[in-house]
Design a protein around this motif. Sequence first.
Motif, PDB file in Angstrom:
ATOM      1  N   LYS A  92      -9.331  87.624  21.096  1.00  0.00           N
ATOM      2  CA  LYS A  92     -10.284  88.086  20.087  1.00  0.00           C
ATOM      3  C   LYS A  92     -11.549  87.224  20.101  1.00  0.00           C
ATOM      4  O   LYS A  92     -12.669  87.741  19.993  1.00  0.00           O
ATOM      5  CB  LYS A  92      -9.610  88.037  18.707  1.00  0.00           C
ATOM      6  CG  LYS A  92     -10.343  88.806  17.639  1.00  0.00           C
ATOM      7  CD  LYS A  92      -9.543  88.851  16.361  1.00  0.00           C
ATOM      8  CE  LYS A  92     -10.257  89.674  15.307  1.00  0.00           C
ATOM      9  NZ  LYS A  92      -9.472  89.789  14.072  1.00  0.00           N
ATOM     10  N   SER A 129     -16.608  95.382  21.899  1.00  0.00           N
ATOM     11  CA  SER A 129     -15.660  96.037  20.983  1.00  0.00           C
ATOM     12  C   SER A 129     -14.296  96.093  21.686  1.00  0.00           C
ATOM     13  O   SER A 129     -14.203  95.871  22.907  1.00  0.00           O
ATOM     14  CB  SER A 129     -16.139  97.444  20.649  1.00  0.00           C
ATOM     15  OG  SER A 129     -16.109  98.235  21.821  1.00  0.00           O
ATOM     16  N   GLN A 130     -13.273  96.403  20.911  1.00  0.00           N
ATOM     17  CA  GLN A 130     -11.935  96.531  21.520  1.00  0.00           C
ATOM     18  C   GLN A 130     -11.939  97.634  22.576  1.00  0.00           C
ATOM     19  O   GLN A 130     -11.329  97.495  23.631  1.00  0.00           O
ATOM     20  CB  GLN A 130     -10.895  96.842  20.441  1.00  0.00           C
ATOM     21  CG  GLN A 130     -10.505  95.640  19.601  1.00  0.00           C
ATOM     22  CD  GLN A 130      -9.352  95.946  18.659  1.00  0.00           C
ATOM     23  OE1 GLN A 130      -9.045  97.097  18.374  1.00  0.00           O
ATOM     24  NE2 GLN A 130      -8.723  94.909  18.154  1.00  0.00           N
ATOM     25  N   ARG A 185      -7.251 101.149  23.886  1.00  0.00           N
ATOM     26  CA  ARG A 185      -7.721 100.268  22.815  1.00  0.00           C
ATOM     27  C   ARG A 185      -6.533  99.728  22.021  1.00  0.00           C
ATOM     28  O   ARG A 185      -6.532  98.589  21.564  1.00  0.00           O
ATOM     29  CB  ARG A 185      -8.665 101.049  21.884  1.00  0.00           C
ATOM     30  CG  ARG A 185      -9.400 100.184  20.894  1.00  0.00           C
ATOM     31  CD  ARG A 185     -10.015 101.008  19.794  1.00  0.00           C
ATOM     32  NE  ARG A 185      -9.038 101.788  19.039  1.00  0.00           N
ATOM     33  CZ  ARG A 185      -8.205 101.273  18.132  1.00  0.00           C
ATOM     34  NH1 ARG A 185      -8.238  99.990  17.856  1.00  0.00           N
ATOM     35  NH2 ARG A 185      -7.345 102.038  17.494  1.00  0.00           N
ATOM     36  N   GLN A 186      -5.506 100.559  21.891  1.00  0.00           N
ATOM     37  CA  GLN A 186      -4.307 100.138  21.150  1.00  0.00           C
ATOM     38  C   GLN A 186      -3.633  98.943  21.822  1.00  0.00           C
ATOM     39  O   GLN A 186      -3.080  98.079  21.153  1.00  0.00           O
ATOM     40  CB  GLN A 186      -3.316 101.304  21.053  1.00  0.00           C
ATOM     41  CG  GLN A 186      -3.703 102.380  20.041  1.00  0.00           C
ATOM     42  CD  GLN A 186      -4.788 103.324  20.554  1.00  0.00           C
ATOM     43  OE1 GLN A 186      -5.174 103.254  21.714  1.00  0.00           O
ATOM     44  NE2 GLN A 186      -5.284 104.184  19.701  1.00  0.00           N
ATOM     45  N   ASN A 205      -5.647  95.865  20.954  1.00  0.00           N
ATOM     46  CA  ASN A 205      -5.362  95.532  19.554  1.00  0.00           C
ATOM     47  C   ASN A 205      -3.977  94.870  19.421  1.00  0.00           C
ATOM     48  O   ASN A 205      -3.817  93.870  18.713  1.00  0.00           O
ATOM     49  CB  ASN A 205      -5.429  96.815  18.709  1.00  0.00           C
ATOM     50  CG  ASN A 205      -5.225  96.519  17.243  1.00  0.00           C
ATOM     51  OD1 ASN A 205      -5.928  95.704  16.665  1.00  0.00           O
ATOM     52  ND2 ASN A 205      -4.245  97.151  16.638  1.00  0.00           N
ATOM     53  N   GLU A 219      -4.177  91.294  20.770  1.00  0.00           N
ATOM     54  CA  GLU A 219      -4.940  90.419  19.858  1.00  0.00           C
ATOM     55  C   GLU A 219      -4.141  90.055  18.607  1.00  0.00           C
ATOM     56  O   GLU A 219      -4.235  88.940  18.103  1.00  0.00           O
ATOM     57  CB  GLU A 219      -6.235  91.121  19.437  1.00  0.00           C
ATOM     58  CG  GLU A 219      -7.307  91.076  20.504  1.00  0.00           C
ATOM     59  CD  GLU A 219      -8.651  91.609  20.016  1.00  0.00           C
ATOM     60  OE1 GLU A 219      -9.571  91.647  20.832  1.00  0.00           O
ATOM     61  OE2 GLU A 219      -8.768  91.978  18.836  1.00  0.00           O
ATOM     62  N   THR A 220      -3.386  91.003  18.094  1.00  0.00           N
ATOM     63  CA  THR A 220      -2.621  90.747  16.863  1.00  0.00           C
ATOM     64  C   THR A 220      -1.261  90.123  17.142  1.00  0.00           C
ATOM     65  O   THR A 220      -0.470  89.916  16.220  1.00  0.00           O
ATOM     66  CB  THR A 220      -2.437  92.054  16.063  1.00  0.00           C
ATOM     67  OG1 THR A 220      -1.885  93.040  16.935  1.00  0.00           O
ATOM     68  CG2 THR A 220      -3.743  92.546  15.490  1.00  0.00           C
TER      69      THR A 220
END
Lengths: 74, 148
Positions: A6, A15-16, A27-28, A31, A34-35
């Motif tokens: 991130k 952007s993602q 993109r998922q 994400n 990153e999480t």
Amino acid sequence: MKNRLKVLRAERDWSQAELAGRLDVSRQAVNAIETGKYDPSLPLAFKIARLFGQAIEEIFDDQYSEQAGGHANG
Amino acid sequence: MAAKEKTVKKIFYGRNSANIINGIMIMLFVVGLIMLVDNSFDEIKPIATITNPEFSAIALGLGVPILSFVVVILSRFDRRCTEDYTFQLMANAALVAVTTLLFFNIITTLDFLRDLTGLRELYGDDLVGITMLSWATAYFIFQRRGLQ
């Protein structure tokens, strides 16, 4: 596994979706990495490392590397 | 890379790839649920008579490993064409589905467990329904909670 994805993405103002496009993933997936919901496969980790021009261990950090560092220092 | 593989990659790597897979999983969830509920209200089906037990045993004994081999070969295509994260979600959820199916099979096969739970015997449609429902459910749980 902790990672700096991130931060690295923010430094480049991506952007993602943009990062996902560069990595050829959804993109998922970005994400989820990153999480901390998903650890990327080795080929994808290498791809990320190459994209940011850093070593894998500079981007991804797990508890074992911390322990190893602690033992080496201790 | 073959043109067909490129087309499949476009679908599964594209911006809407997760939405497509989510849509498929929602569909599996609904269809699986309908199959299970619908079967529960059906009349008890007669047990099919095996006319040729030797042939059946050989066909199943050989057919299952052969079909497994074919599926393993085909799954290479899946792995190449599906994005890593999506593939991991689906593969982990599939493992949960198989385990859930085994649990249900054990419960409904053992008389005392069947009496205890009040479940009826499972038929072919039930097995498919349980697998679909469990696969879709596990997929969304993994998506929500992560693959850690």
